[in-house]
Design a protein around this motif. Structure first.
Motif, PDB file in Angstrom:
ATOM      1  N   ASP A 156       0.820  -1.221   0.000  1.00  0.00           N
ATOM      2  CA  ASP A 156       0.000   0.000   0.000  1.00  0.00           C
ATOM      3  C   ASP A 156       0.848   1.262   0.000  1.00  0.00           C
ATOM      4  N   ILE A 157       2.079   1.153   0.514  1.00  0.00           N
ATOM      5  CA  ILE A 157       2.929   2.349   0.587  1.00  0.00           C
ATOM      6  C   ILE A 157       4.309   2.146  -0.033  1.00  0.00           C
ATOM      7  N   HIS A 158       4.665   0.889  -0.322  1.00  0.00           N
ATOM      8  CA  HIS A 158       6.005   0.602  -0.855  1.00  0.00           C
ATOM      9  C   HIS A 158       5.948   0.127  -2.303  1.00  0.00           C
ATOM     10  N   ASP A 159       7.007   0.449  -3.030  1.00  0.00           N
ATOM     11  CA  ASP A 159       7.189  -0.035  -4.395  1.00  0.00           C
ATOM     12  C   ASP A 159       8.546  -0.737  -4.447  1.00  0.00           C
ATOM     13  N   ALA A 160       8.520  -2.085  -4.557  1.00  0.00           N
ATOM     14  CA  ALA A 160       9.766  -2.848  -4.567  1.00  0.00           C
ATOM     15  C   ALA A 160      10.418  -2.760  -5.940  1.00  0.00           C
ATOM     16  N   ILE A 161      11.587  -2.132  -5.983  1.00  0.00           N
ATOM     17  CA  ILE A 161      12.261  -2.007  -7.273  1.00  0.00           C
ATOM     18  C   ILE A 161      13.106  -3.250  -7.570  1.00  0.00           C
ATOM     19  N   THR A 162      13.504  -3.951  -6.529  1.00  0.00           N
ATOM     20  CA  THR A 162      14.271  -5.189  -6.725  1.00  0.00           C
ATOM     21  C   THR A 162      14.296  -6.002  -5.430  1.00  0.00           C
ATOM     22  N   GLU A 163      14.695  -7.257  -5.574  1.00  0.00           N
ATOM     23  CA  GLU A 163      14.903  -8.127  -4.415  1.00  0.00           C
ATOM     24  C   GLU A 163      16.358  -8.582  -4.430  1.00  0.00           C
ATOM     25  N   ILE A 164      16.935  -8.599  -3.268  1.00  0.00           N
ATOM     26  CA  ILE A 164      18.325  -9.075  -3.193  1.00  0.00           C
ATOM     27  C   ILE A 164      18.431 -10.134  -2.094  1.00  0.00           C
ATOM     28  N   PRO A 165      19.320 -11.110  -2.283  1.00  0.00           N
ATOM     29  CA  PRO A 165      19.516 -12.101  -1.214  1.00  0.00           C
ATOM     30  C   PRO A 165      20.192 -11.449  -0.005  1.00  0.00           C
ATOM     31  N   VAL A 166      19.690 -11.764   1.168  1.00  0.00           N
ATOM     32  CA  VAL A 166      20.242 -11.178   2.396  1.00  0.00           C
ATOM     33  C   VAL A 166      20.657 -12.300   3.345  1.00  0.00           C
ATOM     34  N   PRO A 167      21.765 -12.086   4.037  1.00  0.00           N
ATOM     35  CA  PRO A 167      22.205 -13.130   4.970  1.00  0.00           C
ATOM     36  C   PRO A 167      21.354 -13.174   6.240  1.00  0.00           C
ATOM     37  N   GLU A 168      20.838 -12.006   6.665  1.00  0.00           N
ATOM     38  CA  GLU A 168      20.056 -11.951   7.906  1.00  0.00           C
ATOM     39  C   GLU A 168      18.658 -12.538   7.668  1.00  0.00           C
ATOM     40  N   GLU A 169      18.303 -13.466   8.505  1.00  0.00           N
ATOM     41  CA  GLU A 169      16.989 -14.119   8.393  1.00  0.00           C
ATOM     42  C   GLU A 169      15.863 -13.121   8.652  1.00  0.00           C
ATOM     43  N   GLU A 170      16.089 -12.180   9.577  1.00  0.00           N
ATOM     44  CA  GLU A 170      15.024 -11.227   9.960  1.00  0.00           C
ATOM     45  C   GLU A 170      14.727 -10.207   8.852  1.00  0.00           C
TER      46      GLU A 170
END
Length: 200
Positions: A156-170
């Motif tokens: 509703d308020i965010h526009d995801a421009i990309t996804e990246i792999p992250v090491p942190e599970e949270e």
């Protein structure tokens, strides 16, 4: 014998008179009935003519009323269209008037800028102008969408421009970085916050 003849003649005369009266009486009654019949249709015709005239007058009255209403509605429609056009054309007049002070500040900064000025004073001037601009926009209902790293991703308020792999599970499926700030105008999102999301 002569008396009998006289009596018969009297009877014949009386009979003729009776027959004449009987014939004349129905003729007189027929004449009266014909006169009544003639008067009755004339009255009916007059009543019908009066009724037709009344209906014509009512139709004319309704027609006049319709024309007046149509004319009033047409005038209302034109006036409303003109007001709407004026509103659209001048909707930003007040905002633009307020923003002129920011333009003036930029002009003053440019006029006073020289190569001898240190970076600190230039930065302070830019910060002042930025605060001035933001305060004017807030006065007109503009508010920033506060988004930080680790916030839940909200379409509703965010526009995801990309996804990246992250090491942190949270951080998986959550905001990893804010690329562009989002804004609301009177609780309506006018620009989504551009974010990078942690891949799940």
């Amino acid at each position: 014998m002569a008396e009998n003849t006289v009596n018969e003649e009297e009877k014949n005369v009386q009979g003729e008179e009776t027959t004449k009266e009987q014939v004349e009486q129905p003729v007189a009654e027929n004449e009266t009935t014909q006169e009544e019949n003639t008067e009755a249709p004339q009255e009916e015709v007059q009543e019908e003519v009066a009724e037709v005239d009344a209906l014509k007058a009512e139709v004319q009255e309704q027609k006049d009323k319709y024309l007046r209403l149509y004319s009033e509605f047409d005038n209302f429609r034109r006036r409303t269209a003109k007001e709407k056009l004026d509103l659209v054309q001048n909707a930003n007049e007040k905002l633009i008037g307020e923003l002129l002070s920011v333009v003036d500040n930029f002009d003053r900064a440019n006029d006073n800028f020289n190569e001898e000025m240190d970076a600190k004073s230039v930065h302070e001037g830019a910060v002042l102008i930025s605060k001035n601009l933001k305060s004017i926009l807030e006065k007109f209902g503009l508010t920033p969408i506060e988004t930080e790293k680790g916030d839940a991703f909200d379409t509703d308020i965010h526009d995801a421009i990309t996804e990246i792999p992250v090491p942190e599970e949270e951080l998986k499926g959550k905001v990893f970085d804010v690329v562009g700030k989002g804004y609301k105008l009177n609780d309506k999102v006018i620009r989504f916050a551009k974010v990078v999301v942690g891949a799940k």
